[in-house]
Design an enzyme around this catalytic site. Sequence first.
Site, PDB file in Angstrom:
ATOM      1  N   ALA A 143      47.845  37.668  30.707  1.00  0.00           N
ATOM      2  CA  ALA A 143      49.365  37.604  30.480  1.00  0.00           C
ATOM      3  C   ALA A 143      49.576  36.791  29.094  1.00  0.00           C
ATOM      4  O   ALA A 143      50.579  36.927  28.477  1.00  0.00           O
ATOM      5  CB  ALA A 143      50.159  36.929  31.685  1.00  0.00           C
ATOM      6  N   LYS A 155      46.198  42.920  41.682  1.00  0.00           N
ATOM      7  CA  LYS A 155      44.515  43.444  41.804  1.00  0.00           C
ATOM      8  C   LYS A 155      44.253  42.693  42.930  1.00  0.00           C
ATOM      9  O   LYS A 155      43.675  41.578  43.023  1.00  0.00           O
ATOM     10  CB  LYS A 155      44.056  42.947  40.635  1.00  0.00           C
ATOM     11  CG  LYS A 155      44.456  43.749  39.271  1.00  0.00           C
ATOM     12  CD  LYS A 155      43.801  42.970  38.066  1.00  0.00           C
ATOM     13  CE  LYS A 155      44.298  43.987  36.984  1.00  0.00           C
ATOM     14  NZ  LYS A 155      43.855  43.105  35.565  1.00  0.00           N
ATOM     15  N   VAL A 195      47.662  31.857  41.934  1.00  0.00           N
ATOM     16  CA  VAL A 195      47.039  32.419  42.864  1.00  0.00           C
ATOM     17  C   VAL A 195      45.649  33.039  42.140  1.00  0.00           C
ATOM     18  O   VAL A 195      45.652  33.431  41.220  1.00  0.00           O
ATOM     19  CB  VAL A 195      47.855  33.981  43.201  1.00  0.00           C
ATOM     20  CG1 VAL A 195      46.840  34.718  44.047  1.00  0.00           C
ATOM     21  CG2 VAL A 195      49.181  33.430  43.842  1.00  0.00           C
ATOM     22  N   SER A 231      43.700  42.525  30.522  1.00  0.00           N
ATOM     23  CA  SER A 231      45.069  42.034  30.242  1.00  0.00           C
ATOM     24  C   SER A 231      45.621  40.791  30.593  1.00  0.00           C
ATOM     25  O   SER A 231      46.240  40.636  31.405  1.00  0.00           O
ATOM     26  CB  SER A 231      46.103  43.187  30.731  1.00  0.00           C
ATOM     27  OG  SER A 231      45.809  43.503  31.727  1.00  0.00           O
ATOM     28  N   ARG A 236      41.853  32.905  36.065  1.00  0.00           N
ATOM     29  CA  ARG A 236      41.983  31.767  37.121  1.00  0.00           C
ATOM     30  C   ARG A 236      40.689  31.836  37.773  1.00  0.00           C
ATOM     31  O   ARG A 236      40.140  30.808  38.492  1.00  0.00           O
ATOM     32  CB  ARG A 236      43.057  32.169  37.926  1.00  0.00           C
ATOM     33  CG  ARG A 236      44.363  32.319  37.162  1.00  0.00           C
ATOM     34  CD  ARG A 236      45.708  32.905  37.973  1.00  0.00           C
ATOM     35  NE  ARG A 236      46.766  33.659  37.279  1.00  0.00           N
ATOM     36  CZ  ARG A 236      47.667  34.223  37.951  1.00  0.00           C
ATOM     37  NH1 ARG A 236      47.569  34.314  39.183  1.00  0.00           N
ATOM     38  NH2 ARG A 236      48.394  34.554  37.140  1.00  0.00           N
ATOM     39  N   ASN A 237      40.349  33.161  38.240  1.00  0.00           N
ATOM     40  CA  ASN A 237      38.910  33.156  38.846  1.00  0.00           C
ATOM     41  C   ASN A 237      37.845  32.585  38.363  1.00  0.00           C
ATOM     42  O   ASN A 237      37.176  31.903  39.110  1.00  0.00           O
ATOM     43  CB  ASN A 237      38.565  34.609  39.132  1.00  0.00           C
ATOM     44  CG  ASN A 237      40.024  35.618  39.954  1.00  0.00           C
ATOM     45  OD1 ASN A 237      39.891  35.494  41.316  1.00  0.00           O
ATOM     46  ND2 ASN A 237      40.693  36.244  39.297  1.00  0.00           N
ATOM     47  N   TRP A 294      52.110  37.340  34.853  1.00  0.00           N
ATOM     48  CA  TRP A 294      51.767  38.702  34.655  1.00  0.00           C
ATOM     49  C   TRP A 294      53.171  39.278  34.503  1.00  0.00           C
ATOM     50  O   TRP A 294      53.510  40.209  33.643  1.00  0.00           O
ATOM     51  CB  TRP A 294      50.827  39.461  35.081  1.00  0.00           C
ATOM     52  CG  TRP A 294      50.338  40.747  34.969  1.00  0.00           C
ATOM     53  CD1 TRP A 294      49.895  41.674  35.664  1.00  0.00           C
ATOM     54  CD2 TRP A 294      49.869  41.432  33.627  1.00  0.00           C
ATOM     55  NE1 TRP A 294      49.547  42.788  35.345  1.00  0.00           N
ATOM     56  CE2 TRP A 294      49.863  42.519  33.942  1.00  0.00           C
ATOM     57  CE3 TRP A 294      50.193  40.838  32.457  1.00  0.00           C
ATOM     58  CZ2 TRP A 294      49.390  43.274  32.876  1.00  0.00           C
ATOM     59  CZ3 TRP A 294      50.124  41.828  31.352  1.00  0.00           C
ATOM     60  CH2 TRP A 294      49.534  42.900  31.638  1.00  0.00           C
ATOM     61  N   THR A 303      37.588  39.169  32.382  1.00  0.00           N
ATOM     62  CA  THR A 303      37.957  38.202  33.532  1.00  0.00           C
ATOM     63  C   THR A 303      36.577  37.317  33.743  1.00  0.00           C
ATOM     64  O   THR A 303      36.748  35.878  34.030  1.00  0.00           O
ATOM     65  CB  THR A 303      38.077  38.888  34.736  1.00  0.00           C
ATOM     66  OG1 THR A 303      39.133  39.895  34.581  1.00  0.00           O
ATOM     67  CG2 THR A 303      38.531  37.987  35.783  1.00  0.00           C
ATOM     68  N   ASP A 356      37.670  45.135  32.115  1.00  0.00           N
ATOM     69  CA  ASP A 356      38.555  44.043  33.132  1.00  0.00           C
ATOM     70  C   ASP A 356      37.337  43.109  33.384  1.00  0.00           C
ATOM     71  O   ASP A 356      37.636  41.968  33.537  1.00  0.00           O
ATOM     72  CB  ASP A 356      39.212  44.692  34.246  1.00  0.00           C
ATOM     73  CG  ASP A 356      40.391  43.797  34.258  1.00  0.00           C
ATOM     74  OD1 ASP A 356      40.756  42.542  33.762  1.00  0.00           O
ATOM     75  OD2 ASP A 356      41.115  44.088  35.663  1.00  0.00           O
ATOM     76  N   LYS A 395      36.367  43.193  40.581  1.00  0.00           N
ATOM     77  CA  LYS A 395      35.790  42.420  39.451  1.00  0.00           C
ATOM     78  C   LYS A 395      36.376  40.612  39.493  1.00  0.00           C
ATOM     79  O   LYS A 395      35.480  39.933  39.026  1.00  0.00           O
ATOM     80  CB  LYS A 395      36.429  42.908  38.029  1.00  0.00           C
ATOM     81  CG  LYS A 395      38.005  42.857  37.844  1.00  0.00           C
ATOM     82  CD  LYS A 395      38.436  41.682  37.466  1.00  0.00           C
ATOM     83  CE  LYS A 395      40.121  41.733  37.538  1.00  0.00           C
ATOM     84  NZ  LYS A 395      40.800  40.682  36.923  1.00  0.00           N
TER      85      LYS A 395
END
Length: 335
Positions: A139, A107, A278, A137, A254-255, A13, A247, A243, A190
Amino acid sequence: MEQKIGVLGAGSWGTALAVTLAKKGHGVRLWDIDGKHLAELAENRENRRYLPEVPFPEGIEIAGEPEAAIAGRDLILFSVPAQHFRSAFSSALPYLKPEQAVVNVAKGIEQKSLSRMSEIAWELWPQVKYAVLSGPSHAEEVGRFLPTTVVAASHDEGLARYVQDVFMTERLRVYTNGDVTGVELAGALKNIIALGAGISDGMGFGDNAKAALMTRGIAEITRLGVRLGAAPSTFSGLAGIGDLIVTCTSMHSRNRRCGIMIGQGMKPEEAVEKVGMVVEGYYTTEAAYALAERAKVEMPITAEIYKLLKGFGDAESAVAALMGRERKGEAEAYS
């Protein structure tokens, strides 16, 4: 309006925003705590580790020390993991000047203090000119100049407009918002729901389950946010539902990817390691659970994901607990 910008944190990011800003004509100095990573960035003029195939424009310089990325800059962008924001801000503090704008894009909620990033910044430096940039958003898309819309939030309306002007391009649209609390909480919480969406996908559930999870997720996010002083409208905006949608539904997340592996039976810590970057929701879940307990706000999805991550239950029992809750009217969702 050409500005001098320092970017602290060269993950995906931070890199995407550095490229965007340099393409716009700003002078960007990029620094990261990982010296080996910095050397690779300088040699390759590309972040092959976290954002491959996005070449650096000429306007990006690699800074060898944090002071070089901060001194004489108009705006300092913090793009470090939320759990490391305190240490990064503390390290930068000796070089920061009152006239410099500080923009954070992490975040999360700090686990030990249960503080948002703005609260940490104001605690360490009460006169900081702080803004947060958030919204749907990835990356991977911003770095390749795909259309994206975000929100810049600050208690200082003039600062929010300044950040809007600095970051806005023909492919990155920026709105302003005065609700720092709501924007930060929406962005952090989120990620927890995205973990749940991934778990649902990993278990083989369908679109119905994920749609319900997202809808009930924004309900409990809004409950906590309003209790903590946020504006309800923020959660129906870019930092909230916007968001949350991106997500919970994208493989860039990633989550969500981490959740899918957990839903397929992998241990949470192993799933985090396999993602390789992360996973903010993994750390924020514990903080959000404690924050909800302290604020006396009911957050059933967060509670079940917390139990699962801590090994107090499994995915099947979490589904059973959520589906078997006491009957309620939908109008009770935000009260």
